[in-house]
Design a protein around this motif. Structure first.
Motif, PDB file in Angstrom:
ATOM      1  N   ARG A 260      44.726  50.580  29.417  1.00 55.39           N
ATOM      2  CA  ARG A 260      44.735  49.763  30.631  1.00 55.39           C
ATOM      3  C   ARG A 260      43.786  50.398  31.648  1.00 55.39           C
ATOM      4  O   ARG A 260      44.000  51.528  32.079  1.00 55.39           O
ATOM      5  CB  ARG A 260      46.158  49.670  31.177  1.00 55.39           C
ATOM      6  N   PHE A 261      42.751  49.647  32.003  1.00 56.28           N
ATOM      7  CA  PHE A 261      41.737  50.105  32.954  1.00 56.28           C
ATOM      8  C   PHE A 261      42.064  49.490  34.308  1.00 56.28           C
ATOM      9  O   PHE A 261      42.044  48.275  34.466  1.00 56.28           O
ATOM     10  CB  PHE A 261      40.348  49.661  32.482  1.00 56.28           C
ATOM     11  N   GLY A 262      42.370  50.338  35.280  1.00 56.21           N
ATOM     12  CA  GLY A 262      42.745  49.849  36.602  1.00 56.21           C
ATOM     13  C   GLY A 262      41.589  49.205  37.338  1.00 56.21           C
ATOM     14  O   GLY A 262      40.536  49.814  37.493  1.00 56.21           O
ATOM     15  N   VAL A 263      41.799  47.958  37.769  1.00 54.96           N
ATOM     16  CA  VAL A 263      40.791  47.266  38.579  1.00 54.96           C
ATOM     17  C   VAL A 263      41.292  47.056  40.014  1.00 54.96           C
ATOM     18  O   VAL A 263      40.584  46.502  40.842  1.00 54.96           O
ATOM     19  CB  VAL A 263      40.363  45.917  37.949  1.00 54.96           C
ATOM     20  N   GLY A 264      42.519  47.505  40.295  1.00 54.50           N
ATOM     21  CA  GLY A 264      43.072  47.370  41.635  1.00 54.50           C
ATOM     22  C   GLY A 264      43.529  45.955  41.929  1.00 54.50           C
ATOM     23  O   GLY A 264      43.430  45.065  41.091  1.00 54.50           O
ATOM     24  N   ASP A 265      44.036  45.780  43.136  1.00 57.18           N
ATOM     25  CA  ASP A 265      44.566  44.459  43.524  1.00 57.18           C
ATOM     26  C   ASP A 265      44.142  44.108  44.948  1.00 57.18           C
ATOM     27  O   ASP A 265      44.913  43.590  45.737  1.00 57.18           O
ATOM     28  CB  ASP A 265      46.081  44.427  43.387  1.00 57.18           C
ATOM     29  N   ASN A 266      42.886  44.376  45.251  1.00 55.87           N
ATOM     30  CA  ASN A 266      42.367  44.173  46.596  1.00 55.87           C
ATOM     31  C   ASN A 266      41.887  42.727  46.789  1.00 55.87           C
ATOM     32  O   ASN A 266      40.698  42.477  46.928  1.00 55.87           O
ATOM     33  CB  ASN A 266      41.226  45.163  46.855  1.00 55.87           C
ATOM     34  N   PHE A 267      42.845  41.792  46.750  1.00 52.31           N
ATOM     35  CA  PHE A 267      42.483  40.388  46.912  1.00 52.31           C
ATOM     36  C   PHE A 267      43.547  39.693  47.756  1.00 52.31           C
ATOM     37  O   PHE A 267      44.709  40.085  47.752  1.00 52.31           O
ATOM     38  CB  PHE A 267      42.336  39.685  45.552  1.00 52.31           C
ATOM     39  N   PRO A 268      43.147  38.633  48.507  1.00 55.17           N
ATOM     40  CA  PRO A 268      44.115  37.883  49.290  1.00 55.17           C
ATOM     41  C   PRO A 268      45.081  37.117  48.387  1.00 55.17           C
ATOM     42  O   PRO A 268      44.740  36.778  47.253  1.00 55.17           O
ATOM     43  CB  PRO A 268      43.258  36.900  50.097  1.00 55.17           C
ATOM     44  N   LYS A 269      46.253  36.854  48.897  1.00 59.42           N
ATOM     45  CA  LYS A 269      47.274  36.119  48.137  1.00 59.42           C
ATOM     46  C   LYS A 269      46.672  34.810  47.595  1.00 59.42           C
ATOM     47  O   LYS A 269      46.001  34.077  48.306  1.00 59.42           O
ATOM     48  CB  LYS A 269      48.461  35.828  49.046  1.00 59.42           C
ATOM     49  N   GLY A 270      46.936  34.573  46.310  1.00 60.99           N
ATOM     50  CA  GLY A 270      46.457  33.353  45.674  1.00 60.99           C
ATOM     51  C   GLY A 270      45.027  33.416  45.163  1.00 60.99           C
ATOM     52  O   GLY A 270      44.513  32.430  44.635  1.00 60.99           O
ATOM     53  N   ARG A 271      44.366  34.564  45.318  1.00 64.35           N
ATOM     54  CA  ARG A 271      42.950  34.676  44.912  1.00 64.35           C
ATOM     55  C   ARG A 271      42.761  35.606  43.710  1.00 64.35           C
ATOM     56  O   ARG A 271      41.674  36.119  43.478  1.00 64.35           O
ATOM     57  CB  ARG A 271      42.104  35.196  46.077  1.00 64.35           C
ATOM     58  N   GLN A 272      43.805  35.784  42.929  1.00 63.90           N
ATOM     59  CA  GLN A 272      43.767  36.703  41.793  1.00 63.90           C
ATOM     60  C   GLN A 272      42.669  36.333  40.788  1.00 63.90           C
ATOM     61  O   GLN A 272      41.932  37.191  40.312  1.00 63.90           O
ATOM     62  CB  GLN A 272      45.128  36.719  41.101  1.00 63.90           C
ATOM     63  N   ILE A 273      42.552  35.049  40.466  1.00 63.95           N
ATOM     64  CA  ILE A 273      41.569  34.623  39.463  1.00 63.95           C
ATOM     65  C   ILE A 273      40.156  34.904  39.954  1.00 63.95           C
ATOM     66  O   ILE A 273      39.322  35.422  39.206  1.00 63.95           O
ATOM     67  CB  ILE A 273      41.773  33.142  39.096  1.00 63.95           C
ATOM     68  N   ASP A 274      39.881  34.585  41.213  1.00 65.34           N
ATOM     69  CA  ASP A 274      38.548  34.878  41.767  1.00 65.34           C
ATOM     70  C   ASP A 274      38.258  36.372  41.701  1.00 65.34           C
ATOM     71  O   ASP A 274      37.129  36.791  41.437  1.00 65.34           O
ATOM     72  CB  ASP A 274      38.456  34.411  43.225  1.00 65.34           C
ATOM     73  N   TYR A 275      39.285  37.169  41.957  1.00 65.79           N
ATOM     74  CA  TYR A 275      39.119  38.625  41.958  1.00 65.79           C
ATOM     75  C   TYR A 275      38.782  39.156  40.568  1.00 65.79           C
ATOM     76  O   TYR A 275      37.816  39.890  40.397  1.00 65.79           O
ATOM     77  CB  TYR A 275      40.398  39.285  42.494  1.00 65.79           C
ATOM     78  N   VAL A 276      39.574  38.793  39.546  1.00 66.36           N
ATOM     79  CA  VAL A 276      39.321  39.350  38.220  1.00 66.36           C
ATOM     80  C   VAL A 276      38.036  38.798  37.612  1.00 66.36           C
ATOM     81  O   VAL A 276      37.379  39.484  36.822  1.00 66.36           O
ATOM     82  CB  VAL A 276      40.503  39.189  37.230  1.00 66.36           C
ATOM     83  N   LEU A 277      37.655  37.579  37.988  1.00 70.29           N
ATOM     84  CA  LEU A 277      36.403  37.019  37.476  1.00 70.29           C
ATOM     85  C   LEU A 277      35.212  37.377  38.359  1.00 70.29           C
ATOM     86  O   LEU A 277      34.091  36.941  38.098  1.00 70.29           O
ATOM     87  CB  LEU A 277      36.516  35.495  37.333  1.00 70.29           C
ATOM     88  N   GLY A 278      35.469  38.210  39.365  1.00 72.40           N
ATOM     89  CA  GLY A 278      34.396  38.679  40.237  1.00 72.40           C
ATOM     90  C   GLY A 278      33.857  40.025  39.774  1.00 72.40           C
ATOM     91  O   GLY A 278      34.428  40.692  38.916  1.00 72.40           O
ATOM     92  N   HIS A 279      32.747  40.401  40.370  1.00 70.93           N
ATOM     93  CA  HIS A 279      32.102  41.668  40.033  1.00 70.93           C
ATOM     94  C   HIS A 279      32.731  42.813  40.828  1.00 70.93           C
ATOM     95  O   HIS A 279      33.353  42.601  41.868  1.00 70.93           O
ATOM     96  CB  HIS A 279      30.604  41.584  40.330  1.00 70.93           C
ATOM     97  N   PHE A 280      32.567  44.009  40.324  1.00 73.06           N
ATOM     98  CA  PHE A 280      33.052  45.184  41.039  1.00 73.06           C
ATOM     99  C   PHE A 280      32.314  45.303  42.368  1.00 73.06           C
ATOM    100  O   PHE A 280      31.142  44.940  42.492  1.00 73.06           O
ATOM    101  CB  PHE A 280      32.850  46.445  40.187  1.00 73.06           C
ATOM    102  N   ASP A 281      33.031  45.821  43.382  1.00 74.26           N
ATOM    103  CA  ASP A 281      32.454  45.988  44.719  1.00 74.26           C
ATOM    104  C   ASP A 281      31.332  47.018  44.708  1.00 74.26           C
ATOM    105  O   ASP A 281      31.248  47.857  43.816  1.00 74.26           O
ATOM    106  CB  ASP A 281      33.538  46.472  45.700  1.00 74.26           C
ATOM    107  N   LYS A 282      30.512  46.982  45.767  1.00 69.81           N
ATOM    108  CA  LYS A 282      29.400  47.938  45.898  1.00 69.81           C
ATOM    109  C   LYS A 282      29.897  49.388  45.883  1.00 69.81           C
ATOM    110  O   LYS A 282      29.216  50.277  45.387  1.00 69.81           O
ATOM    111  CB  LYS A 282      28.628  47.675  47.193  1.00 69.81           C
ATOM    112  N   GLU A 283      31.094  49.614  46.438  1.00 76.56           N
ATOM    113  CA  GLU A 283      31.657  50.968  46.457  1.00 76.56           C
ATOM    114  C   GLU A 283      32.117  51.394  45.061  1.00 76.56           C
ATOM    115  O   GLU A 283      32.135  52.582  44.741  1.00 76.56           O
ATOM    116  CB  GLU A 283      32.852  51.065  47.420  1.00 76.56           C
ATOM    117  N   GLU A 284      32.541  50.433  44.237  1.00 75.87           N
ATOM    118  CA  GLU A 284      33.058  50.734  42.903  1.00 75.87           C
ATOM    119  C   GLU A 284      31.945  50.916  41.868  1.00 75.87           C
ATOM    120  O   GLU A 284      32.074  51.723  40.945  1.00 75.87           O
ATOM    121  CB  GLU A 284      33.992  49.601  42.440  1.00 75.87           C
TER     122      GLU A 284
END
Length: 186
Positions: free
Chosen positions: A130-154
């Motif tokens: 299990r590779f941690g991707v964190g949960d830094n997304f607004p409520k209800g935006r989980q799909i956008d988050y996981v299908l999004g690219h890693f942040d500039k800091e990451e």
């Protein structure tokens, strides 16, 4: 001994390098490091590489995430690999970014790829990285988050995390899950 290493992700350029495709990225890094390449075969991109006398059959299912179990089930039976020698690499929202966890069994935790594997392969008793991707997304935006690219800091941290994931896989196939969990689980 032989192992089936399964990197989960979705095929297509629109999914490349997204959080949900970290399994594909780790599989690519492993195969490249061990001098292999992928071929497009039945239900998956497939590669066969060796590490310290172990044969690693590495797949990236082409069935899309929600049907990953079809590919895993097919290749397990095709190669006659027992479930305990199948290692599934998956993104995990419940783990902070960059943390790795090896688990020998467990629930899907809502992950559709893992749900499909459970349904197709007979339960939850298979190892997963299990590779941690964190949960830094607004409520209800989980799909956008996981299908999004890693942040500039990451992004600058990804190469070292991919290498660490490959080291975990190499440890899993050589010294076994117990010592690997002790060494890598944080």
């Amino acid at each position: 001994m032989k192992y089936l290493i399964v990197g989960l992700g979705n095929i297509g350029p629109e999914y490349a390098n997204t959080r949900h495709n970290i399994g594909f990225n780790i599989a690519d890094t492993l195969v490249k490091e061990l001098g292999g390449s992928f071929s497009n075969l039945r239900l998956a991109y497939y590669s066969e590489v060796s590490w310290k006398g172990r044969k690693l059959h590495v797949i990236k299912p082409t069935t899309f995430m929600n049907l990953s179990g079809r590919a895993v089930n097919y290749w397990m039976h095709e190669l006659n690999i027992p479930l305990e020698n199948v290692l599934v690499i998956v993104d995990d929202l419940a783990i902070p970014f960059g943390k790795l966890r090896l688990k020998l069994k467990g629930s899907s935790a809502g992950h559709n790829g893992l749900k499909s594997i459970e349904a197709s392969c007979g339960g939850q008793n298979y190892p997963r990285l299990r590779f941690g991707v964190g949960d830094n997304f607004p409520k209800g935006r989980q799909i956008d988050y996981v299908l999004g690219h890693f942040d500039k800091e990451e992004q600058p941290e990804l190469p070292a995390l991919l290498d660490k994931s490959v080291a975990l896989i190499q440890s899993f196939v050589t010294v076994g899950p117990g010592l690997t969990m002790t060494a890598f689980n944080q």
